[in-house]
Design a protein around this motif. Structure first.
Motif, PDB file in Angstrom:
ATOM      1  N   UNK A 293     -44.512  34.236 -80.777  1.00 24.26           N
ATOM      2  CA  UNK A 293     -45.921  34.430 -80.411  1.00 24.26           C
ATOM      3  C   UNK A 293     -46.179  35.857 -79.941  1.00 24.26           C
ATOM      4  N   UNK A 294     -45.298  36.374 -79.119  1.00 26.26           N
ATOM      5  CA  UNK A 294     -45.463  37.739 -78.609  1.00 26.26           C
ATOM      6  C   UNK A 294     -45.320  38.748 -79.747  1.00 26.26           C
ATOM      7  N   UNK A 295     -44.337  38.546 -80.612  1.00 25.25           N
ATOM      8  CA  UNK A 295     -44.154  39.459 -81.755  1.00 25.25           C
ATOM      9  C   UNK A 295     -45.382  39.437 -82.664  1.00 25.25           C
TER      10      UNK A 295
ATOM     11  N   UNK B 286     -53.366  34.693 -88.196  1.00 26.83           N
ATOM     12  CA  UNK B 286     -52.262  35.062 -87.330  1.00 26.83           C
ATOM     13  C   UNK B 286     -52.426  34.486 -85.926  1.00 26.83           C
ATOM     14  N   UNK B 287     -53.645  34.514 -85.384  1.00 24.18           N
ATOM     15  CA  UNK B 287     -53.824  33.964 -84.043  1.00 24.18           C
ATOM     16  C   UNK B 287     -53.613  32.448 -84.041  1.00 24.18           C
TER      17      UNK B 287
ATOM     18  N   UNK C 170     -51.431  30.617 -72.137  1.00 24.85           N
ATOM     19  CA  UNK C 170     -50.644  31.678 -72.771  1.00 24.85           C
ATOM     20  C   UNK C 170     -51.161  31.944 -74.180  1.00 24.85           C
ATOM     21  N   UNK C 171     -51.431  30.892 -74.935  1.00 25.92           N
ATOM     22  CA  UNK C 171     -51.958  31.057 -76.297  1.00 25.92           C
ATOM     23  C   UNK C 171     -53.281  31.818 -76.270  1.00 25.92           C
TER      24      UNK C 171
ATOM     25  N   UNK D 231     -46.983  28.745 -82.298  1.00 24.32           N
ATOM     26  CA  UNK D 231     -45.690  29.196 -81.766  1.00 24.32           C
ATOM     27  C   UNK D 231     -45.585  28.890 -80.268  1.00 24.32           C
ATOM     28  N   UNK D 232     -46.664  29.123 -79.544  1.00 29.16           N
ATOM     29  CA  UNK D 232     -46.667  28.824 -78.107  1.00 29.16           C
ATOM     30  C   UNK D 232     -46.490  27.323 -77.883  1.00 29.16           C
ATOM     31  N   UNK D 233     -47.143  26.505 -78.689  1.00 26.73           N
ATOM     32  CA  UNK D 233     -47.013  25.048 -78.541  1.00 26.73           C
ATOM     33  C   UNK D 233     -45.564  24.609 -78.687  1.00 26.73           C
TER      34      UNK D 233
END
Length: 152
Positions: free
Chosen positions: A123-125, A107-108, A21-22, A114-116
């Motif tokens: 993460x999506x925002x 940012x990435x 996902x990340x 955030x995904x972790x």
């Protein structure tokens, strides 16, 4: 014992899913930078997000839910990513280039972290706003700046 093994396998798959996902959430940013013929693109941005997620997952497995320890890991991670981004900034003839790329690298990294932590909404925002800032803001800037210069 078999029950514990199946729980560990489930956790492993969950971690693999988060890593994926990340990686995927950072692809649009990498694509946009690549499309704009920037030196950093489709490989770098997803790898930064993937690595950030990986470091935080490793940190969580080592320190557990200790917020202070996790904050230190996150701080070190974001500082290191800042150095990578710093390499993207170029100053020549009184102008500076690469700041959007550097900010996007940072940012990435935050997307991966955030995904972790399973904060997918963050993460999506971050991914949407980053992509929008790179794709939409330059168009708006071209429309707004000539108006300001015409007034002077």
């Amino acid at each position: 014992m078999k029950f514990l093994t199946s729980i560990q396998e489930l956790i492993s798959y969950s971690d693999l899913a988060r890593l994926l996902i990340a990686f995927v959430l950072a692809l649009p940013v990498g694509w946009e930078r690549e499309k704009e013929t920037r030196s950093i693109g489709m490989r770098t941005f997803p790898l930064v997000s993937l690595a950030s997620c990986g470091y935080m997952l490793i940190g969580q497995s080592i320190v557990g839910d200790d917020p202070e320890a996790l904050a230190k890991i996150l701080y070190g991670l974001m500082t290191g990513i800042g150095f990578i981004g710093g390499g993207a900034v170029l100053k020549e003839n009184g102008s500076v280039h690469g700041t959007a790329t550097a900010a996007s690298i940072w940012n990435t990294g935050a997307i991966g972290a955030a995904v972790a932590f399973q904060r997918y909404e963050i993460a999506i925002a971050l991914a949407i706003v980053n992509f929008g800032a790179l794709r939409i803001v330059p168009t708006l800037k071209k429309k707004i700046i000539p108006l300001d210069k015409a007034k002077n």
